[in-house]
Design a protein around this motif. Structure first.
Motif, short mmCIF file in Angstrom:
data_model
loop_
_atom_site.label_atom_id
_atom_site.label_comp_id
_atom_site.label_asym_id
_atom_site.label_seq_id
_atom_site.Cartn_x
_atom_site.Cartn_y
_atom_site.Cartn_z
N VAL A 1 -1.91 -1.44 -3.71
CA VAL A 1 -2.88 -0.34 -3.81
C VAL A 1 -2.20 1.02 -3.60
N LYS B 1 -8.66 5.33 -5.41
CA LYS B 1 -7.89 4.10 -5.19
C LYS B 1 -7.49 3.52 -6.54
N VAL C 1 -4.83 0.36 -8.39
CA VAL C 1 -4.17 -0.91 -8.11
C VAL C 1 -3.12 -1.17 -9.18
N LEU D 1 0.84 -1.20 0.00
CA LEU D 1 0.00 0.00 0.00
C LEU D 1 0.87 1.24 0.00
#
Length: 280
Positions: free
Chosen positions: A206, A276, A278, A173
């Motif tokens: 992420v 967000k 990815v 992350l």
């Protein structure tokens, strides 16, 4: 006395790991699932969080933020431009003793030699910036708290912000909270930053970005005046680095904000976005 404090800190850390593991969702391939609503609420309600952080909670809505991120125990995390560490601390509490949160700063404290002795990786830009120096000092103070043994301040340039240790393990992350707009007037190569983040994340990792929303068509031109950035520009630049957009949250939205005034220092009343991405 020192040994006693060490044993107590280890016991607290072990207890936190067990608590987080019990409150996480079901594991897949041995990897804990995201923390559930109850465990996130317990983290935010921790009695040892500062009064200043609790005050900021009203605007930052940490329970909704952590749920949107999908934070889980054991995560390897990089918090870009961590400032005084509000978000870094929440993430450190969430990942537990099996995780690690690197709080990145690009400018050193006044005594760079002292900074080098307290961080594993140093590659800062020269130049005094008192406000950011104070923020880094506050981040160091947070990291010294025994219950935040997984929070590690690092001083690295934005164009290569991933510590060597994180590069070897791979990040799960990366967060960048309300400062992407500043990259414009700071003269940061944003493409290099986003590419470095992409390279540092594991597949499936992420990248979460929140910022103050600018008007359509303004791009990042009002970064130093209104302290805003156009959401579409952020999406375009991050996707150009190879990321796939997966979700947006409405928690920072304020449709009543015409977005033609300087963003409020605490984010209150300012229209904001939360995105967000990815790494495929």
């Amino acid at each position: 006395m020192k040994l006693t404090r060490t044993l107590i800190a280890r016991a607290v850390g072990a207890s936190l790991v067990l608590t987080l593991a019990a409150c996480a969702g079901p594991a897949a391939n041995g990897v804990p699932g995201a923390l559930n609503t109850n465990s996130i609420a317990a983290i935010v309600a921790s009695p040892d969080r500062s009064a200043a952080d609790r005050k900021l909670d009203a605007v930052r809505q940490p329970e909704k933020l952590l749920a949107f991120i999908g934070v889980r125990p054991g995560m390897q995390v990089l918090d870009l431009n961590a400032g005084g560490g509000y978000t870094s601390e929440l993430l450190a509490r969430s990942v537990g003793a099996t995780g690690r949160v690197y709080g990145q700063s690009a400018v050193p404290p006044a005594n760079a030699k002292d900074a080098a002795s307290q961080t594993d990786t140093v590659g800062f830009r020269a130049g005094p910036e008192p406000a950011r120096t104070r923020s880094f000092a506050a981040l160091l103070q947070r990291a010294r708290q025994s219950q935040l043994g997984t929070l590690e301040p690092v001083v690295l340039p934005f164009e290569s912000p991933v510590p060597d240790a994180a590069t070897r393990k791979g990040l799960d992350l990366v967060t960048f909270m309300f400062n992407y707009h500043d990259l414009g007037h700071w003269g940061v190569d944003r493409a290099s930053l986003n590419q470095a983040v992409f390279a540092g994340l594991k597949p499936g990792g992420v990248y979460v970005i929140a910022d103050h929303a600018g008007r359509v068509g303004t791009g990042i031109t009002e970064s130093n005046t209104l302290h805003r950035v156009e959401e579409a520009l952020v999406r375009q630049e991050v996707e150009a680095a190879g990321f796939r957009f997966v979700a947006a949250s409405e928690i920072y939205r304020n449709p009543a904000d015409p977005r033609d005034q300087k963003s409020a220092a605490d984010g209150q009343r300012t229209d904001g976005f939360l995105l967000k991405f990815v790494k495929p």
